[in-house]
Design a protein around this motif. Structure first.
Motif, short mmCIF file in Angstrom:
data_model
loop_
_atom_site.label_atom_id
_atom_site.label_comp_id
_atom_site.label_asym_id
_atom_site.label_seq_id
_atom_site.Cartn_x
_atom_site.Cartn_y
_atom_site.Cartn_z
N ILE A 181 -8.96 0.06 3.60
CA ILE A 181 -9.04 -1.40 3.49
C ILE A 181 -10.21 -1.97 2.45
N PHE B 194 -5.00 -8.63 -0.60
CA PHE B 194 -3.90 -7.80 0.28
C PHE B 194 -3.21 -8.94 0.87
N LEU C 206 -11.61 -9.24 4.00
CA LEU C 206 -10.03 -8.16 2.85
C LEU C 206 -10.43 -9.32 1.65
N ARG D 269 0.89 -1.10 0.03
CA ARG D 269 -0.02 0.29 -0.07
C ARG D 269 0.90 1.43 0.00
#
Length: 252
Positions: free
Chosen positions: A206, A218, A214, A199
């Motif tokens: 997120i 990720f 998620l 990131r």
């Protein structure tokens, strides 16, 4: 599975007797998970300095002291342990911005509805999720937090719990929370030199999938990192399009 046992041990973290004994034995101060310096950007972005803030499960942490040094003017600290509260009252008796009360987060009826602009929880929900009757305790606590928040107020949860075990509790329609999720590494974590950042910034929320999970791509830079759920209590006119995620046996 009826408790969140992913990071639990044999202690009953939801029991006042456990915490009283622990604080008698240890004394001093201790901050769970993260210090204020790491959480400051998230808190300052969501809770103005002039807010009336409720710190649930304050323990013997210095986080509230650090917040006052940063300009916060009114922080009510509560904890189930009378030992911790007595200790903190004596320590901060000359700091009027800090107030301390012994209280169980599952019943905060002492406070009227919509009493606070912000509520901060650093490991308290986690403690209840390790205790007996975890789903009931979690529901009781979150209902009280929601009741005490003013419309537009924010509940900030710092936890080890990923979305599979926290979003089903947080996203219940009755709470009317708009939830943003963040993730930060544990204090002192060093990324391997060969790793590439997943990131641009930890301040980037997120994106969650439609199931509240998620994204498949990720990558956790730190497997022992902490999740930050920023839950804003919205008005009835803003309720449309808030996703909900069903509880399953795995997260009850």
């Amino acid at each position: 599975m009826y408790r969140d046992v992913s990071s639990c041990n044999t202690y009953n973290y939801g029991d006042a007797l456990y915490w009283n004994a622990r604080y008698v034995q240890e004394g001093g101060s201790f901050d769970w998970y993260q210090r204020y310096s790491a959480l400051r950007p998230f808190i300052r972005n969501s809770i103005p300095l002039s807010s009336r803030v409720l710190m649930v499960g304050c323990g013997n942490a210095v986080m509230s002291e650090d917040m006052v040094k940063d300009g916060y003017e009114d922080i009510m600290n509560i904890d189930i342990s009378s030992v911790a509260i007595d200790m903190m009252r004596r320590k901060y008796e000359y700091i009027p911005q800090l107030k301390y009360m012994q209280m169980d987060v599952r019943n905060m009826s002492f406070f009227p509805d919509e009493s606070f602009d912000g509520v901060i929880d650093k490991g308290t929900l986690d403690s209840l999720m390790c205790g007996t009757d975890a789903p009931i305790s979690a529901a009781q606590m979150l209902a009280e937090v929601c009741r005490l928040l003013k419309p537009g107020g924010t509940y900030i949860l710092i936890t080890y719990g990923d979305p599979t075990v926290r979003m089903p509790h947080l996203s219940r329609p009755v709470f009317n929370w708009k939830i943003m999720l963040y993730n930060i590494p544990r204090p002192g974590f060093q990324k391997p030199e060969s790793s590439t950042p997943s990131r641009k910034s930890y301040m980037e929320p997120i994106p969650l999938t439609e199931k509240g999970l998620l994204p498949a791509d990720f990558v956790l830079e730190d497997p022992d990192s902490h999740y930050i759920y920023v839950c804003k209590k919205i008005n009835d006119t803003e309720i449309d399009n808030i996703p909900t995620y069903q509880l399953t046996a795995d997260v009850l």
